[in-house]
Design a protein around this motif. Structure first.
Motif, PDB file in Angstrom:
ATOM      1  N   GLY A   1      -1.641   5.405   0.509  1.00 16.96           N
ATOM      2  CA  GLY A   1      -1.093   5.831   1.809  1.00 16.96           C
ATOM      3  C   GLY A   1      -0.507   7.224   1.717  1.00 16.96           C
ATOM      4  O   GLY A   1      -0.606   8.008   2.653  1.00 16.96           O
ATOM      5  N   GLU A   2       0.082   7.537   0.563  1.00 12.90           N
ATOM      6  CA  GLU A   2       0.626   8.895   0.382  1.00 12.90           C
ATOM      7  C   GLU A   2      -0.108   9.670  -0.717  1.00 12.90           C
ATOM      8  O   GLU A   2      -0.016  10.888  -0.799  1.00 12.90           O
ATOM      9  CB  GLU A   2       2.130   8.856   0.095  1.00 12.90           C
ATOM     10  CG  GLU A   2       2.519   7.934  -1.032  1.00 12.90           C
ATOM     11  CD  GLU A   2       4.033   7.906  -1.263  1.00 12.90           C
ATOM     12  OE1 GLU A   2       4.536   8.879  -1.824  1.00 12.90           O
ATOM     13  OE2 GLU A   2       4.663   6.902  -0.883  1.00 12.90           O
ATOM     14  N   ARG A   3      -0.861   8.931  -1.554  1.00 12.62           N
ATOM     15  CA  ARG A   3      -1.578   9.573  -2.660  1.00 12.62           C
ATOM     16  C   ARG A   3      -2.950  10.076  -2.168  1.00 12.62           C
ATOM     17  O   ARG A   3      -3.771   9.267  -1.709  1.00 12.62           O
ATOM     18  CB  ARG A   3      -1.782   8.496  -3.738  1.00 12.62           C
ATOM     19  CG  ARG A   3      -2.696   8.872  -4.853  1.00 12.62           C
ATOM     20  CD  ARG A   3      -3.038   7.637  -5.689  1.00 12.62           C
ATOM     21  NE  ARG A   3      -3.872   8.012  -6.802  1.00 12.62           N
ATOM     22  CZ  ARG A   3      -4.728   7.204  -7.390  1.00 12.62           C
ATOM     23  NH1 ARG A   3      -4.846   5.947  -6.998  1.00 12.62           N
ATOM     24  NH2 ARG A   3      -5.459   7.614  -8.392  1.00 12.62           N
TER      25      ARG A   3
ATOM     26  N   PRO B   1      -4.416  11.356   0.467  1.00 14.67           N
ATOM     27  CA  PRO B   1      -4.917  10.636   1.647  1.00 14.67           C
ATOM     28  C   PRO B   1      -6.321  11.051   2.075  1.00 14.67           C
ATOM     29  O   PRO B   1      -7.032  10.234   2.686  1.00 14.67           O
ATOM     30  CB  PRO B   1      -3.895  10.929   2.746  1.00 14.67           C
ATOM     31  CG  PRO B   1      -3.031  12.029   2.231  1.00 14.67           C
ATOM     32  CD  PRO B   1      -3.139  12.036   0.739  1.00 14.67           C
ATOM     33  N   SER B   2      -6.728  12.287   1.716  1.00 18.92           N
ATOM     34  CA  SER B   2      -8.083  12.692   2.122  1.00 18.92           C
ATOM     35  C   SER B   2      -9.139  11.906   1.342  1.00 18.92           C
ATOM     36  O   SER B   2     -10.284  11.791   1.768  1.00 18.92           O
ATOM     37  CB  SER B   2      -8.277  14.194   1.904  1.00 18.92           C
ATOM     38  OG  SER B   2      -8.102  14.483   0.531  1.00 18.92           O
TER      39      SER B   2
ATOM     40  N   GLY C   1      -7.198   7.592   1.941  1.00 18.59           N
ATOM     41  CA  GLY C   1      -6.797   7.154   3.274  1.00 18.59           C
ATOM     42  C   GLY C   1      -5.287   7.004   3.403  1.00 18.59           C
ATOM     43  O   GLY C   1      -4.524   7.303   2.475  1.00 18.59           O
ATOM     44  N   THR C   2      -4.860   6.527   4.566  1.00 18.10           N
ATOM     45  CA  THR C   2      -3.430   6.479   4.873  1.00 18.10           C
ATOM     46  C   THR C   2      -2.884   5.048   4.919  1.00 18.10           C
ATOM     47  O   THR C   2      -1.694   4.847   5.154  1.00 18.10           O
ATOM     48  CB  THR C   2      -3.146   7.166   6.223  1.00 18.10           C
ATOM     49  OG1 THR C   2      -4.008   6.594   7.205  1.00 18.10           O
ATOM     50  CG2 THR C   2      -3.385   8.670   6.147  1.00 18.10           C
ATOM     51  N   THR C   3      -3.729   4.068   4.695  1.00 13.56           N
ATOM     52  CA  THR C   3      -3.260   2.677   4.658  1.00 13.56           C
ATOM     53  C   THR C   3      -2.408   2.472   3.409  1.00 13.56           C
ATOM     54  O   THR C   3      -2.796   2.886   2.312  1.00 13.56           O
ATOM     55  CB  THR C   3      -4.476   1.712   4.609  1.00 13.56           C
ATOM     56  OG1 THR C   3      -5.323   2.004   5.718  1.00 13.56           O
ATOM     57  CG2 THR C   3      -4.051   0.256   4.658  1.00 13.56           C
ATOM     58  N   THR C   4      -1.244   1.853   3.576  1.00 11.75           N
ATOM     59  CA  THR C   4      -0.394   1.597   2.408  1.00 11.75           C
ATOM     60  C   THR C   4      -0.841   0.306   1.716  1.00 11.75           C
ATOM     61  O   THR C   4      -1.585  -0.502   2.291  1.00 11.75           O
ATOM     62  CB  THR C   4       1.085   1.445   2.827  1.00 11.75           C
ATOM     63  OG1 THR C   4       1.199   0.260   3.624  1.00 11.75           O
ATOM     64  CG2 THR C   4       1.584   2.655   3.591  1.00 11.75           C
TER      65      THR C   4
END
Ligand code: DQA
Length: 148
Positions: free
Chosen positions: A15-17, A19-20, A23-26
């Motif tokens: 989610g923060e690692r 993201p490109s 992705g942004t899902t945690t």
């Protein structure tokens, strides 16, 4: 039926690692998504993450015996952990290897998986959806084995 879903190092930062790429899902959201999908098959999920190879191997040895399937994203261990692969190869249940990114289209060192030879199937490059497809495969195979 119980599906054991294991996540390797750095996936706690999902989610923060990068993201490109990832992705942004945690990871918490991903756990909920997997749980929901498994529930639709009447299955349970045991969802875990560790940055430690030793802890992952311990879970495979202890929890793998009660699982109908193991879905694993071994993260960086994919590329070199023979210890993880040997633990997985001792499991009687099918193993599904999942990668969020397409490891075959990235750096050279990511293109080898030492885990794939002991997996029933591998899903890579379909984002976090890949986990849901692995849950589908695990639950459908189990249903077919039980003639429903
Ligand atoms: C990953 C790919 C690995 O190369 C990397 O080390 C990860 C995540 C993936 O899900 O795409 O941590 O397994």
């Amino acid at each position: 039926m119980k599906v054991l879903i294991l996540n390797g190092p750095n996936l706690n930062k999902l989610g923060e690692r990068e993201p490109s790429i990832y992705g942004t899902t945690t990871l918490d959201e991903l756990e909920q998504m997997c749980r929901q999908r498994a529930t639709s098959f009447g299955a349970e999920v045991d969802f875990r993450q560790s940055n430690s190879e030793s802890e992952l191997i311990g879970w495979i040895q202890k929890e793998g015996v009660n699982a109908s399937a193991i879905i694993i994203n071994p993260a960086a261990f994919t590329h070199y952990s023979y210890a993880l692969r040997e633990a997985l190869s001792e499991c009687a249940c099918p193993i599904y290897e999942v990668h969020i990114s397409n490891i075959y289209s990235r750096e050279e060192w990511r293109r080898t998986s030492v885990v794939s030879p002991v997996a029933k199937g591998v899903i890579a490059g379909l984002g976090v959806q890949g986990y849901l497809f692995a849950v589908d495969a695990a639950c459908q195979e189990r249903d077919e084995d039980h003639g429903s």
